[in-house]
Design a protein around this motif. Structure first.
Motif, short mmCIF file in Angstrom:
data_model
loop_
_atom_site.label_atom_id
_atom_site.label_comp_id
_atom_site.label_asym_id
_atom_site.label_seq_id
_atom_site.Cartn_x
_atom_site.Cartn_y
_atom_site.Cartn_z
N TYR A 230 -74.13 -29.57 4.01
CA TYR A 230 -72.72 -29.21 3.81
C TYR A 230 -71.80 -30.19 4.53
CZ TYR A 230 -68.62 -27.18 6.14
OH TYR A 230 -67.40 -27.00 6.74
N LEU A 231 -72.11 -30.48 5.80
CA LEU A 231 -71.26 -31.39 6.58
C LEU A 231 -71.19 -32.78 5.96
CD1 LEU A 231 -72.33 -30.43 10.24
CD2 LEU A 231 -70.17 -29.88 9.09
N ALA A 232 -72.29 -33.20 5.36
CA ALA A 232 -72.34 -34.54 4.76
C ALA A 232 -71.60 -34.61 3.42
CB ALA A 232 -73.79 -34.96 4.56
N HIS A 233 -71.22 -33.44 2.89
CA HIS A 233 -70.57 -33.41 1.59
C HIS A 233 -69.25 -32.65 1.63
CE1 HIS A 233 -74.72 -34.49 0.59
NE2 HIS A 233 -74.18 -35.15 -0.41
N ARG A 234 -68.52 -32.85 2.74
CA ARG A 234 -67.18 -32.29 2.81
C ARG A 234 -66.23 -33.11 1.94
NH1 ARG A 234 -67.03 -31.96 9.29
NH2 ARG A 234 -68.48 -33.70 8.93
N ASP A 235 -65.21 -32.45 1.46
CA ASP A 235 -64.32 -33.08 0.49
C ASP A 235 -63.17 -33.82 1.15
OD1 ASP A 235 -63.50 -33.58 -2.22
OD2 ASP A 235 -61.88 -32.14 -1.92
N ARG A 236 -63.21 -35.13 1.12
CA ARG A 236 -62.09 -35.99 1.49
C ARG A 236 -61.37 -35.59 2.78
NH1 ARG A 236 -59.33 -35.64 -4.31
NH2 ARG A 236 -59.91 -33.49 -3.86
N LYS A 237 -62.03 -35.77 3.88
CA LYS A 237 -61.46 -35.57 5.21
C LYS A 237 -61.02 -34.11 5.48
CE LYS A 237 -59.81 -40.34 5.57
NZ LYS A 237 -58.64 -41.23 5.81
N THR A 238 -61.62 -33.18 4.76
CA THR A 238 -61.38 -31.76 5.04
C THR A 238 -62.70 -31.14 5.47
OG1 THR A 238 -61.95 -30.83 2.86
CG2 THR A 238 -59.73 -31.76 3.13
N GLN A 239 -62.67 -29.87 5.86
CA GLN A 239 -63.88 -29.14 6.21
C GLN A 239 -64.43 -28.38 4.99
OE1 GLN A 239 -65.15 -29.82 9.15
NE2 GLN A 239 -63.31 -31.04 9.55
N LEU A 240 -63.73 -28.45 3.87
CA LEU A 240 -64.16 -27.81 2.64
C LEU A 240 -65.31 -28.61 2.03
CD1 LEU A 240 -60.61 -27.33 1.07
CD2 LEU A 240 -61.82 -25.76 2.62
N MET A 241 -66.21 -27.92 1.34
CA MET A 241 -67.32 -28.65 0.71
C MET A 241 -66.93 -29.09 -0.69
SD MET A 241 -71.31 -27.55 0.18
CE MET A 241 -72.39 -28.59 -0.82
N ALA A 242 -67.25 -30.34 -1.03
CA ALA A 242 -67.07 -30.81 -2.40
C ALA A 242 -67.92 -29.95 -3.32
CB ALA A 242 -67.49 -32.28 -2.51
N TRP A 243 -67.36 -29.54 -4.43
CA TRP A 243 -67.96 -28.44 -5.19
C TRP A 243 -69.27 -28.78 -5.90
CZ3 TRP A 243 -68.60 -27.21 -10.52
CH2 TRP A 243 -68.25 -28.23 -11.40
N ILE B 256 -62.47 -22.20 8.17
CA ILE B 256 -61.51 -21.18 7.72
C ILE B 256 -60.06 -21.64 7.94
CG2 ILE B 256 -63.11 -19.26 7.96
CD1 ILE B 256 -61.71 -18.48 10.56
N ALA B 257 -59.85 -22.53 8.91
CA ALA B 257 -58.50 -23.10 9.09
C ALA B 257 -58.14 -23.96 7.88
CB ALA B 257 -58.45 -23.93 10.36
N ASP B 258 -59.12 -24.71 7.36
CA ASP B 258 -58.85 -25.54 6.19
C ASP B 258 -58.76 -24.73 4.90
OD1 ASP B 258 -58.45 -27.89 7.47
OD2 ASP B 258 -60.18 -28.94 6.62
N ILE B 259 -59.46 -23.61 4.86
CA ILE B 259 -59.30 -22.71 3.71
C ILE B 259 -57.85 -22.26 3.63
CG2 ILE B 259 -59.89 -20.46 2.74
CD1 ILE B 259 -62.74 -20.86 3.82
N LEU B 260 -57.29 -21.88 4.77
CA LEU B 260 -55.88 -21.46 4.80
C LEU B 260 -54.94 -22.63 4.49
CD1 LEU B 260 -55.72 -19.08 7.91
CD2 LEU B 260 -55.68 -18.45 5.48
N HIS B 261 -55.34 -23.82 4.89
CA HIS B 261 -54.47 -25.00 4.69
C HIS B 261 -54.48 -25.48 3.24
CE1 HIS B 261 -52.16 -28.46 6.07
NE2 HIS B 261 -52.93 -29.23 5.29
N TYR B 262 -55.67 -25.47 2.61
CA TYR B 262 -55.80 -26.09 1.29
C TYR B 262 -56.06 -25.11 0.15
CZ TYR B 262 -56.36 -30.46 3.92
OH TYR B 262 -56.16 -31.53 4.76
#
Length: 367
Positions: free
Chosen positions: A95-108, A155-161
């Motif tokens: 998951y950490l290796a496939h975060r989406d563009r400088k966020t903590q979200l995972m690329a889908w 969860i902070a990035d979920i709220l942000h993005y």
């Protein structure tokens, strides 16, 4: 005197028999769970030297990893009592290796064919939510604060993005931003009240409570728009209401029906104590308890879309009924256990993931 001795030995025999039956049932349940977990890991979880991922397309000519599948894999690992921490750590590293563009979200989505990997940008909120919950559960189980720290970042990035500040609901992904026509689109299976409460406790951010209240209200409004109580896969939100989408919006022509996304709603509401969650769940369970057979998908008017059964629909119902016993729906507790009567499918990740969760999270009555 003879009668007393007879009653005494009869009681002894009954106690012994009951104990034996309980022992057999418990061991049988344990064997079933072990079998399903073993099959899940063998057929869907791919372990490499440093990482592990859930392959959602086994037995095909390419590998497909979805953030949703990775979230389920990480969640199952935390509730599987036999999982070792290092196995979970491999899933987290992927998951950490496939975060989406400088966020903590995972690329889908990531795919591999003929040794070549491709990575698709953008996130999917349902995957991010389960990854976050898994991180918090792992931190507690293995006493590893780094998982909690990463969960809080996520969860902070979920709220942000992935949060719409106008509707106070989660969007379907970071691509559905304020400039997108999908900004007001809600995926009903993203309504996870118990998780939202957990995220509030972890972060102290009151927006999680607002999200819980708002999304539960919109889900309940959708349920009350049809006598069946069913909710659609996707709905359009306004400031104070929700309505089902019509036709294909993001997934397929069933986006406005109770289908492959909404089928998870009973599971997602199962443990919530919120009144709106309970009301929506009981409306759903009442509908299903009145069906001769629960089939794979319905229109919101309650017309079956298919004649066959599917574990993707039955497993979430089984989880929900298990948490809500003796309320008039126990026929579902028995009828939906057919999902445990056969082996876990080797080439249907969605059925396999939801069935495995049902096997681990609930008692298997009468098996």
């Amino acid at each position: 005197m003879k009668k007393k001795w007879f009653l005494f030995w009869l009681t002894v025999v009954v106690v012994i028999f009951t104990s034996i039956m309980c022992y057999i049932r418990l061991n049988n349940n344990s064997a079933i769970r072990s079998s399903f977990l073993h099959s899940w890991r063998k057929n869907y979880v791919v372990e490499k030297t440093d990482v592990a991922y859930v392959n959602t397309t086994p037995e095909r000519d390419k590998t497909t990893v979805l953030s949703e599948g990775q979230g389920y894999g990480m969640f199952i690992a935390t509730i599987d009592p036999t999982t070792k921490e290092k196995a979970f750590a491999k899933l987290e590293r992927y998951y950490l290796a496939h975060r989406d563009r400088k966020t903590q979200l995972m690329a889908w989505k990531q795919t591999e064919k003929d040794g070549k990997w491709t990575n698709e940008h953008n996130s999917a909120t349902d995957g991010d939510l389960f990854i976050a919950q898994a991180l918090f559960l792992a931190a507690k189980r293995w006493k590893k604060p780094q998982y909690q720290k990463q969960g809080r970042r996520l969860i902070a990035d979920i709220l942000h993005y992935e949060y719409n500040s106008a509707t106070h609901a989660l969007t379907v992904g970071n691509w559905a931003n304020s400039k997108s026509k999908y900004y007001n689109l809600m995926r009903t299976s993203d309504v996870l009240p118990t998780m939202f409460e957990h995220f509030y406790r972890e972060s102290g951010d009151s927006r999680w409570i607002l999200i819980k209240k708002t999304m539960l209200k919109r889900l309940n409004q959708l349920s009350h728009q049809y006598k069946s109580g069913l909710v659609p896969d996707f709905a359009w939100l306004s400031a104070d209401n929700a309505k089902p989408v019509k036709g294909k919006v993001t997934a397929d022509k069933y986006d406005g029906d109770y289908y492959a996304n909404a089928c998870r709603v009973p599971m997602n509401l199962a443990t919530s104590k919120d009144k709106l969650a309970k009301n929506t769940l009981h409306r759903l369970l009442k509908f299903f308890s009145n069906q001769d057979t629960v089939t794979a998908g319905y229109t919101l008017k309650g017309k079956a879309l298919n004649a066959y059964q599917s574990a993707s629909f039955s497993a979430p119902i089984y989880i929900a009924v298990n948490e809500n016993r003796n309320q008039g729906y126990d026929n579902l507790f028995d009828s939906q256990q057919y999902i445990f009567a056969k082996k876990l499918p080797k080439n249907n990740y969605y059925d396999a993931a939801l069935t495995t969760m049902a096997a681990v999270m609930t008692p298997l009555h009468g098996l």
